[in-house]
Design a protein around this motif. Sequence first.
Motif, PDB file in Angstrom:
ATOM      1  N   PHE A  67      -2.899  24.490 -32.691  1.00 21.02           N
ATOM      2  CA  PHE A  67      -3.826  25.587 -32.415  1.00 21.02           C
ATOM      3  C   PHE A  67      -5.150  25.014 -31.917  1.00 21.02           C
ATOM      4  CE2 PHE A  67      -1.002  27.179 -35.732  1.00 21.02           C
ATOM      5  CZ  PHE A  67      -0.573  28.374 -35.164  1.00 21.02           C
ATOM      6  N   PRO A  68      -5.971  25.836 -31.260  1.00 28.35           N
ATOM      7  CA  PRO A  68      -7.279  25.354 -30.810  1.00 28.35           C
ATOM      8  C   PRO A  68      -8.167  24.920 -31.974  1.00 28.35           C
ATOM      9  CG  PRO A  68      -6.704  27.390 -29.678  1.00 28.35           C
ATOM     10  CD  PRO A  68      -5.691  27.206 -30.768  1.00 28.35           C
ATOM     11  N   LYS A  69      -9.018  23.936 -31.696  1.00 28.83           N
ATOM     12  CA  LYS A  69     -10.011  23.534 -32.682  1.00 28.83           C
ATOM     13  C   LYS A  69     -10.949  24.705 -32.963  1.00 28.83           C
ATOM     14  CE  LYS A  69     -10.277  18.597 -31.558  1.00 28.83           C
ATOM     15  NZ  LYS A  69     -11.154  17.502 -31.074  1.00 28.83           N
ATOM     16  N   PRO A  70     -11.359  24.882 -34.207  1.00 27.03           N
ATOM     17  CA  PRO A  70     -12.253  26.004 -34.535  1.00 27.03           C
ATOM     18  C   PRO A  70     -13.710  25.667 -34.212  1.00 27.03           C
ATOM     19  CG  PRO A  70     -11.710  24.790 -36.522  1.00 27.03           C
ATOM     20  CD  PRO A  70     -10.935  24.135 -35.407  1.00 27.03           C
ATOM     21  N   ASN A  73     -16.502  28.404 -28.659  1.00 26.28           N
ATOM     22  CA  ASN A  73     -16.083  29.805 -28.599  1.00 26.28           C
ATOM     23  C   ASN A  73     -14.811  30.082 -29.388  1.00 26.28           C
ATOM     24  OD1 ASN A  73     -18.212  30.780 -27.011  1.00 26.28           O
ATOM     25  ND2 ASN A  73     -17.232  30.073 -25.136  1.00 26.28           N
ATOM     26  N   ASN A  74     -14.050  29.044 -29.719  1.00 23.01           N
ATOM     27  CA  ASN A  74     -12.832  29.240 -30.503  1.00 23.01           C
ATOM     28  C   ASN A  74     -13.110  29.404 -31.998  1.00 23.01           C
ATOM     29  OD1 ASN A  74     -10.895  29.172 -28.437  1.00 23.01           O
ATOM     30  ND2 ASN A  74     -10.950  26.945 -28.370  1.00 23.01           N
ATOM     31  N   ARG A  75     -14.340  29.160 -32.409  1.00 25.30           N
ATOM     32  CA  ARG A  75     -14.634  29.221 -33.846  1.00 25.30           C
ATOM     33  C   ARG A  75     -14.567  30.646 -34.391  1.00 25.30           C
ATOM     34  NH1 ARG A  75     -19.604  29.162 -31.377  1.00 25.30           N
ATOM     35  NH2 ARG A  75     -21.234  30.550 -32.200  1.00 25.30           N
ATOM     36  N   TYR A  76     -14.786  31.633 -33.526  1.00 19.49           N
ATOM     37  CA  TYR A  76     -14.868  33.007 -34.007  1.00 19.49           C
ATOM     38  C   TYR A  76     -13.570  33.466 -34.655  1.00 19.49           C
ATOM     39  CZ  TYR A  76     -18.846  32.907 -30.812  1.00 19.49           C
ATOM     40  OH  TYR A  76     -19.997  32.566 -30.173  1.00 19.49           O
ATOM     41  N   PHE A  77     -12.452  33.069 -34.094  1.00 15.38           N
ATOM     42  CA  PHE A  77     -11.151  33.479 -34.645  1.00 15.38           C
ATOM     43  C   PHE A  77     -10.418  32.334 -35.338  1.00 15.38           C
ATOM     44  CE2 PHE A  77      -6.509  33.916 -34.053  1.00 15.38           C
ATOM     45  CZ  PHE A  77      -6.299  35.022 -34.845  1.00 15.38           C
ATOM     46  N   GLU A 105      -8.710  20.998 -27.919  1.00 18.33           N
ATOM     47  CA  GLU A 105      -9.803  21.668 -27.235  1.00 18.33           C
ATOM     48  C   GLU A 105      -9.277  22.309 -25.958  1.00 18.33           C
ATOM     49  OE1 GLU A 105     -12.676  18.654 -26.581  1.00 18.33           O
ATOM     50  OE2 GLU A 105     -13.399  18.657 -28.665  1.00 18.33           O
ATOM     51  N   GLY A 106      -9.958  23.338 -25.517  1.00 18.72           N
ATOM     52  CA  GLY A 106      -9.546  23.954 -24.267  1.00 18.72           C
ATOM     53  C   GLY A 106      -8.509  25.039 -24.476  1.00 18.72           C
ATOM     54  N   GLY A 107      -7.774  25.328 -23.397  1.00 21.51           N
ATOM     55  CA  GLY A 107      -6.844  26.441 -23.403  1.00 21.51           C
ATOM     56  C   GLY A 107      -5.407  26.028 -23.234  1.00 21.51           C
ATOM     57  N   LEU A 108      -4.706  26.776 -22.392  1.00 23.62           N
ATOM     58  CA  LEU A 108      -3.254  26.632 -22.268  1.00 23.62           C
ATOM     59  C   LEU A 108      -2.837  25.247 -21.796  1.00 23.62           C
ATOM     60  CD1 LEU A 108      -0.419  27.873 -22.282  1.00 23.62           C
ATOM     61  CD2 LEU A 108      -0.884  28.756 -19.987  1.00 23.62           C
ATOM     62  N   SER A 109      -3.521  24.679 -20.829  1.00 21.16           N
ATOM     63  CA  SER A 109      -3.110  23.383 -20.294  1.00 21.16           C
ATOM     64  C   SER A 109      -3.166  22.297 -21.363  1.00 21.16           C
ATOM     65  CB  SER A 109      -3.981  22.990 -19.096  1.00 21.16           C
ATOM     66  OG  SER A 109      -5.343  22.875 -19.471  1.00 21.16           O
ATOM     67  N   GLN A 110      -4.195  22.339 -22.214  1.00 23.34           N
ATOM     68  CA  GLN A 110      -4.299  21.356 -23.287  1.00 23.34           C
ATOM     69  C   GLN A 110      -3.218  21.579 -24.345  1.00 23.34           C
ATOM     70  OE1 GLN A 110      -6.091  18.754 -23.166  1.00 23.34           O
ATOM     71  NE2 GLN A 110      -5.746  17.934 -25.212  1.00 23.34           N
ATOM     72  N   GLN A 111      -2.916  22.836 -24.620  1.00 19.63           N
ATOM     73  CA  GLN A 111      -1.838  23.131 -25.572  1.00 19.63           C
ATOM     74  C   GLN A 111      -0.511  22.567 -25.069  1.00 19.63           C
ATOM     75  OE1 GLN A 111      -0.476  27.148 -25.627  1.00 19.63           O
ATOM     76  NE2 GLN A 111       0.311  27.043 -27.728  1.00 19.63           N
ATOM     77  N   LEU A 112      -0.205  22.780 -23.794  1.00 20.97           N
ATOM     78  CA  LEU A 112       1.044  22.273 -23.229  1.00 20.97           C
ATOM     79  C   LEU A 112       1.095  20.744 -23.279  1.00 20.97           C
ATOM     80  CD1 LEU A 112       1.402  24.605 -20.112  1.00 20.97           C
ATOM     81  CD2 LEU A 112       2.520  24.831 -22.337  1.00 20.97           C
ATOM     82  N   TYR A 113      -0.050  20.111 -23.062  1.00 17.36           N
ATOM     83  CA  TYR A 113      -0.110  18.646 -23.132  1.00 17.36           C
ATOM     84  C   TYR A 113       0.219  18.167 -24.546  1.00 17.36           C
ATOM     85  CZ  TYR A 113      -2.079  13.948 -23.258  1.00 17.36           C
ATOM     86  OH  TYR A 113      -2.250  12.603 -23.448  1.00 17.36           O
ATOM     87  N   ILE A 114      -0.344  18.838 -25.555  1.00 21.75           N
ATOM     88  CA  ILE A 114      -0.091  18.448 -26.949  1.00 21.75           C
ATOM     89  C   ILE A 114       1.375  18.659 -27.303  1.00 21.75           C
ATOM     90  CG2 ILE A 114      -0.578  19.035 -29.352  1.00 21.75           C
ATOM     91  CD1 ILE A 114      -2.781  17.431 -28.071  1.00 21.75           C
ATOM     92  N   LEU A 115       1.945  19.790 -26.904  1.00 21.69           N
ATOM     93  CA  LEU A 115       3.352  20.053 -27.204  1.00 21.69           C
ATOM     94  C   LEU A 115       4.257  19.009 -26.552  1.00 21.69           C
ATOM     95  CD1 LEU A 115       3.470  23.954 -26.824  1.00 21.69           C
ATOM     96  CD2 LEU A 115       3.588  22.643 -28.959  1.00 21.69           C
TER      97      LEU A 115
END
Length: 349
Positions: A67-70, A73-77, A105-115
């Motif tokens: 999941f994104p780091k809190p 702007n990601n800290r809110y949720f 950090e970041g959005g979809l592209s970073q998530q795909l990289y981690i996966l």
Amino acid sequence: MAKKITLQQIAQIANVSVGTVHKALHNQKGVSPAKQEEILALANSLNYYSSPPSLAPSKDCVVAAVFPKPTDNNRYFYQHLWNGIHGKLQELSAFRFQIQDYAFEGGLSQQLYILQDILEHHLLEIQALITVIWNEDTCLELLNQFTDAGVKVFTLCADAPSSRRTSTIMTNAYQTGRLAAEYMSALLPGPGRVIIVGTKRDTTNHAQIVRGFFEQMLEANPLLEIIELYESMNYPEKLYQTLEEFLTRFPNIRGIYANNARTTAGMCSMLDNHTWEHKPVIVGSELFEESVSYLKKGILHAIIDQNGYQLGYKGISVIFEHMILKKEVQSRYILTQALYLRNNLPETI
């Protein structure tokens, strides 16, 4: 040295008598197969075995949480979602059950990289994966690679129904949009304009929220024209500049709905620094420190919250039941979102 586990502790967790636990561990009559399997799984995970041992200690269950780091702007949720994950994990400290955090950090592209990195370098270290789904089509191939390798996949916040995931835990995005429109239209009889603002990062949920908002508003007050404004990831400030221009030029803007936490924070910050003669009804998303403050100040009229803490907590609970207790779990768990006004805010956020 691990703490010694007693029959009484196993019985308490399984909500049965000590005698039932004894029968299950020694394969005696009087215990249903399902209950025996649950008790054996509990005992195994807790490293309990009799002498001579009738149970061999099980291997640790390691869950990759992506999941994104809190932060920013990601800290809110996501601060609340991570707190829910770790809150449930703390309750399970006696079990051989671990969470491996993959916060990005970041959005979809970073998530795909981690996966992809987990698939290539850490696949043998994990037994389950839990992650957020922003766009099913983009994630589908990767998710199925995990399940093909024997890793159980669980999705949070949005579903990937075409994948072979085990379960999803989410709120109903379509109903969220309808709830916002229902509240707003009740306060805004007659004609005018309302604006829905947001970001297109969460593509799947975004489409469902917007559809729910449009359909409910059409039923409740078709005289209200809906304007859509969305953030550009390369120029996020443009959204709030455009919103300010609309509020300045058009006196018949009667309502604004920000459909995610990130946009709620940015919109309220802009509104807090300006005064308009005709103040619209404003609905935001997610409870966090700033949104609660804006609600108390009267900038926000209402907040629709999907309870990130409960989503994280429930997600880990479902994985534990399936992986450790060997229970069949539902394909989908739908949690209920809440609409908060100043007079029903929870005491703690």
